[in-house]
Write a protein that holds these residues in place. Structure first.
Motif, mmCIF file in Angstrom:
data_model
loop_
_atom_site.group_PDB
_atom_site.id
_atom_site.type_symbol
_atom_site.label_atom_id
_atom_site.label_comp_id
_atom_site.label_asym_id
_atom_site.label_seq_id
_atom_site.Cartn_x
_atom_site.Cartn_y
_atom_site.Cartn_z
ATOM 1 N N ALA A 49 0.827 -1.202 0.000
ATOM 2 C CA ALA A 49 0.000 0.000 0.000
ATOM 3 C C ALA A 49 0.869 1.262 0.000
ATOM 4 N N ALA A 50 1.938 1.274 0.790
ATOM 5 C CA ALA A 50 2.825 2.445 0.824
ATOM 6 C C ALA A 50 3.546 2.632 -0.508
ATOM 7 N N ALA A 51 3.992 1.539 -1.115
ATOM 8 C CA ALA A 51 4.658 1.630 -2.413
ATOM 9 C C ALA A 51 3.696 2.125 -3.485
ATOM 10 N N SER A 52 2.453 1.668 -3.452
ATOM 11 C CA SER A 52 1.447 2.113 -4.416
ATOM 12 C C SER A 52 1.162 3.599 -4.261
ATOM 13 N N ALA A 53 1.038 4.062 -3.032
ATOM 14 C CA ALA A 53 0.794 5.481 -2.793
ATOM 15 C C ALA A 53 1.965 6.325 -3.265
ATOM 16 N N THR A 54 3.180 5.869 -3.026
ATOM 17 C CA THR A 54 4.367 6.603 -3.472
ATOM 18 C C THR A 54 4.423 6.674 -4.989
ATOM 19 N N LEU A 55 4.163 5.557 -5.653
ATOM 20 C CA LEU A 55 4.155 5.551 -7.116
ATOM 21 C C LEU A 55 3.058 6.447 -7.674
ATOM 22 N N LEU A 56 1.916 6.521 -7.011
ATOM 23 C CA LEU A 56 0.838 7.396 -7.448
ATOM 24 C C LEU A 56 1.253 8.857 -7.358
ATOM 25 N N VAL A 57 1.930 9.238 -6.288
ATOM 26 C CA VAL A 57 2.401 10.622 -6.136
ATOM 27 C C VAL A 57 3.441 10.947 -7.201
ATOM 28 N N PHE A 61 3.180 13.751 -10.241
ATOM 29 C CA PHE A 61 4.211 14.774 -10.443
ATOM 30 C C PHE A 61 4.717 14.762 -11.885
ATOM 31 N N VAL A 62 5.008 13.567 -12.410
ATOM 32 C CA VAL A 62 5.515 13.455 -13.781
ATOM 33 C C VAL A 62 4.469 13.920 -14.787
ATOM 34 N N LEU A 63 3.217 13.551 -14.579
ATOM 35 C CA LEU A 63 2.160 14.024 -15.471
ATOM 36 C C LEU A 63 2.007 15.538 -15.387
ATOM 37 N N GLY A 64 2.159 16.094 -14.199
ATOM 38 C CA GLY A 64 2.088 17.547 -14.050
ATOM 39 C C GLY A 64 3.208 18.239 -14.805
#
Length: 174
Positions: A49-57, A61-64
């Motif tokens: 869950a923590a790895a998924s949340a980090t990858l989502l952030v 950022f990259v999409l932004g």
């Protein structure tokens, strides 16, 4: 006789050295107590869950960066007056210097700071403020004087002493 504990509470009582006051398992007529529901998460589930949340952030950022506009590109302006602080040649080094000056002026908070492309001689100009007509008020003149009096802290020269009001013209007006 097998003396395995039936629940965690009994296990903790036995390991702490206390004996239960009465055997609660001996009376089947006694109603069960309602307990709060608890969510048990394994360590591996928490890591996923923590790895998924980090990858989502990171993805956000990259999409932004890919989609968003940084606002440091030359702004097309229809016409008007600005204070031309300084100009640089339109090269990589010139763009870096212009963006550096632009960020320093933005930190001062004196007004709208933009980069303008001067098409006549292929230069980038760092501009401050914007007026529809040539400014004659004391506020605009005071801003021009403050910009012209900025000094370089490393040596006593005035890098923007030639700052002046500048009219931005349309390409059709030239």
């Amino acid at each position: 006789m097998n003396r395995k504990p039936h629940d965690l509470l009994e296990f903790y009582r036995r390991t702490s050295g206390q004996e239960p006051a009465e055997d609660v398992t001996a009376d089947p007529a006694q109603p069960l107590q309602k307990t709060e529901r608890m969510l048990v998460v394994r360590r591996s589930q928490a890591i996923v869950a923590a790895a998924s949340a980090t990858l989502l952030v990171v993805l956000a950022f990259v999409l932004g960066l890919a989609i968003g506009d940084s606002g440091t590109e030359p702004v097309p302006v229809v016409g008007g007056w600005v204070i031309k602080v300084v100009s640089y040649r339109d090269t990589d080094a010139g763009r870096k210097r212009a963006k550096s000056v632009m960020s320093q002026l933005q930190k001062l908070g004196w007004g709208e700071v933009t980069l303008q492309m001067i098409a006549d001689n292929e230069r980038l100009a760092v501009t401050l403020g914007s007026w529809v007509q040539r400014p004659h008020d004391s506020k605009a003149r005071g801003l021009l004087k403050r910009v012209a009096k900025l000094s370089d802290l490393r040596n006593d020269r005035l890098p923007f002493k030639e700052a002046a009001f500048w009219q931005i013209k349309n390409k059709t007006e030239s």
